[in-house]
Design an enzyme around this catalytic site. Structure first.
Site, PDB file in Angstrom:
ATOM      1  N   ASN A  13      72.314  55.040  33.969  1.00 21.10           N
ATOM      2  CA  ASN A  13      71.348  54.015  34.382  1.00 21.10           C
ATOM      3  C   ASN A  13      70.195  53.891  33.398  1.00 21.10           C
ATOM      4  OD1 ASN A  13      72.878  53.984  36.694  1.00 21.10           O
ATOM      5  ND2 ASN A  13      71.166  54.330  38.092  1.00 21.10           N
ATOM      6  N   ILE A  14      69.955  52.680  32.962  1.00 20.18           N
ATOM      7  CA  ILE A  14      68.875  52.442  31.991  1.00 20.18           C
ATOM      8  C   ILE A  14      68.049  51.243  32.436  1.00 20.18           C
ATOM      9  CG2 ILE A  14      68.377  51.820  29.583  1.00 20.18           C
ATOM     10  CD1 ILE A  14      71.120  53.234  28.915  1.00 20.18           C
ATOM     11  N   ASP A  41      70.955  49.112  43.480  1.00 19.14           N
ATOM     12  CA  ASP A  41      70.388  50.365  42.959  1.00 19.14           C
ATOM     13  C   ASP A  41      69.457  50.963  44.020  1.00 19.14           C
ATOM     14  OD1 ASP A  41      69.844  52.288  41.011  1.00 19.14           O
ATOM     15  OD2 ASP A  41      68.242  51.099  40.075  1.00 19.14           O
ATOM     16  N   HIS A  42      69.638  52.228  44.333  1.00 16.86           N
ATOM     17  CA  HIS A  42      68.781  52.933  45.291  1.00 16.86           C
ATOM     18  C   HIS A  42      68.663  52.242  46.652  1.00 16.86           C
ATOM     19  CE1 HIS A  42      67.461  56.028  42.488  1.00 16.86           C
ATOM     20  NE2 HIS A  42      67.379  55.090  41.580  1.00 16.86           N
ATOM     21  N   ALA A  51      67.913  57.740  32.886  1.00 18.28           N
ATOM     22  CA  ALA A  51      68.509  58.122  31.600  1.00 18.28           C
ATOM     23  C   ALA A  51      67.962  57.326  30.419  1.00 18.28           C
ATOM     24  CB  ALA A  51      70.027  57.998  31.692  1.00 18.28           C
TER      25      ALA A  51
HETATM   26  P1  13P Z   1      65.034  54.942  33.769  1.00 15.00           P
HETATM   27  O1  13P Z   1      63.693  54.795  34.399  1.00 15.00           O
HETATM   28  O2  13P Z   1      65.118  56.230  33.005  1.00 15.00           O
HETATM   29  O3  13P Z   1      65.413  53.780  32.945  1.00 15.00           O
HETATM   30  O4  13P Z   1      66.110  55.063  34.963  1.00 15.00           O
HETATM   31  C1  13P Z   1      66.594  53.914  35.592  1.00 15.00           C
HETATM   32  C2  13P Z   1      67.364  54.227  36.817  1.00 15.00           C
HETATM   33  O5  13P Z   1      67.745  55.339  37.109  1.00 15.00           O
HETATM   34  C3  13P Z   1      67.683  53.094  37.714  1.00 15.00           C
HETATM   35  O6  13P Z   1      68.282  53.533  38.887  1.00 15.00           O
HETATM   36  O1  G3H Z   2      65.330  53.575  39.584  1.00 18.31           O
HETATM   37  C1  G3H Z   2      64.566  52.616  39.637  1.00 18.31           C
HETATM   38  C2  G3H Z   2      64.813  51.437  38.776  1.00 18.31           C
HETATM   39  O2  G3H Z   2      64.265  51.620  37.501  1.00 18.31           O
HETATM   40  C3  G3H Z   2      64.306  50.205  39.451  1.00 18.31           C
HETATM   41  O3  G3H Z   2      62.923  50.214  39.485  1.00 18.31           O
HETATM   42  O4  G3H Z   2      62.289  49.871  41.868  1.00 18.31           O
HETATM   43  O5  G3H Z   2      60.715  49.296  39.980  1.00 18.31           O
HETATM   44  O6  G3H Z   2      62.751  47.900  40.415  1.00 18.31           O
HETATM   45  P1  G3H Z   2      62.115  49.257  40.509  1.00 18.31           P
HETATM   46 ZN    ZN Z   3      67.630  55.449  39.574  1.00 19.56          ZN
END
Ligand code: 13P
Ligand code: G3H
Ligand code: ZN
Length: 331
Positions: A276-277, A94-95, A235
């Site tokens: 994404n949640i 993620d990211h 989301a």
């Molecule tokens: P939320 O913070 O809305 O749950 O989004 C999570 C997310 O986008 C993780 O990449």
């Molecule tokens: O988009 C971000 C996700 O909720 C992950 O968050 O970088 O704090 O692990 P984090």
């Molecule tokens: Zn995100």
């Protein structure tokens, strides 16, 4: 030595997204950082027969240790098979913020990667994303790119508006980079405070209702890249039930607002194939732990408060899959 995700039992997102697009639903992508979260995700998705994307952020890797997280993912696949769940499971970065991080995840066994170049200039985003795609596709790993910046609560409304994805860029971006899916910005944002109270309307029951998502932008994007998988970050719905539980047990979450579930259901029926949640899960866990600490101040066995938190998270995941993403009963 590099390991292929296929040896670990993960799948990439290609087939998942094709089925989701054809079926008018979205695949859930739940973040995990610890054992209770991954147990809740696998059991919640297994019991509701939903495909699932296990999401690992850079922060999660720093918190839990990259090797341990990978092995938890691997263990989750084995546990799912033992329990008879025949759902597809992807392990997704993620990211991702650099080429090197993406390569390291792919070499260790991830099946899907996000390269987030959304804060770069358009040209730099294209170049970085294309480089990651070239490497990833050699390993049959799917790649999510991002165009547009998700609004932050600190932005003023004008700034937030100017960061929506520009539909006229998407076709060029997808063609030049070769990405498999595209995260867009249409009004969602990360965390539990997605809107300022002054952006919302206040109901008689004192509930804040946020402005609607920009479905007009989504539709314009769909016209330009028909059938292409779209991703929604940020989301979480910030469910009132859990915010109230937190606040009535000593917490202080004032004006927390998320994306209404009916809007997400609408998005899931469109080209949005991945939702994404993360924050909603964090809120459930915090709410349950606060409740138990208040009700049973003498309790000191972590299983007695992490266990109920995990069970409630699993229930929330089943609800989301059934009633919001529409991903339940697909496998
Ligand atoms: P939320 O913070 O809305 O749950 O989004 C999570 C997310 O986008 C993780 O990449
Ligand atoms: O988009 C971000 C996700 O909720 C992950 O968050 O970088 O704090 O692990 P984090
Ligand atoms: Zn995100």
């Amino acid at each position: 030595m590099a390991i292929s995700y296929k040896e670990l039992g993960f799948v990439n997102t290609r087939e998942m997204f094709k089925k989701a697009m054809d079926g008018g639903y979205a695949v859930p992508a739940y973040n995990f950082n610890n054992m209770e979260q991954i147990q809740a995700i696998i059991n919640g998705c297994g019991q509701s027969r939903s495909p699932v994307i296990l999401q690992v952020s850079k922060g999660a890797r720093n918190y839990a240790n990259a090797t341990l997280l990978l092995n938890m993912g691997k263990g989750a696949v084995e546990m799912a098979r033992e329990l008879g769940y025949s759902i597809p499971i992807a392990l997704h970065l993620d990211h991702g913020d650099s080429y090197e991080l993406c390569v390291s995840c792919i070499e260790s066994g991830f099946s899907s990667i996000m390269i987030d170049g959304s804060h770069l200039s358009y040209q730099e985003n294209v170049e970085l994303t294309r480089k990651v795609v070239e490497y990833s596709h050699r390993h049959d790993v799917t790649v999510e790119g991002e165009l547009g910046i998700l609004a932050g609560i600190e932005d003023d409304v004008a700034a937030a508006r100017s960061t929506y994805t520009q539909p006229e860029e998407v076709e060029d971006f997808v063609k030049k980079t070769g990405v498999d899916s595209l995260a867009i910005s249409i009004g969602t944002s990360h965390g539990a405070y997605k809107f300022k109270p002054e952006q919302c309307t206040l109901s008689k029951e004192c509930i804040l209702t946020p402005p609607p998502l920009r479905f007009d932008i989504l539709e314009e994007i769909e016209k330009r890249i028909p059938g292409f998988p779209i991703v929604l970050h940020g989301a979480s719905s910030v469910l009132l039930k859990y915010v109230d539980l937190i606040n009535s047990n000593g917490g202080a979450l004032a004006d927390a607002v998320g994306i209404p579930e009916d809007q997400l259901r609408k998005a899931a029926r469109s080209a949005v194939c991945k939702i994404n949640i993360d924050s909603d899960g964090r809120l459930v866990i915090t709410a349950m732990i606060r409740k138990i600490f208040k009700e049973k101040p003498a309790e000191f066995d972590p299983r007695k408060y992490l266990g109920p938190a995990r069970d409630e998270l699993m229930k929330m995941i089943i609800e989301k899959n059934k009633n919001v993403l529409g991903s339940a009963d697909r496998y």
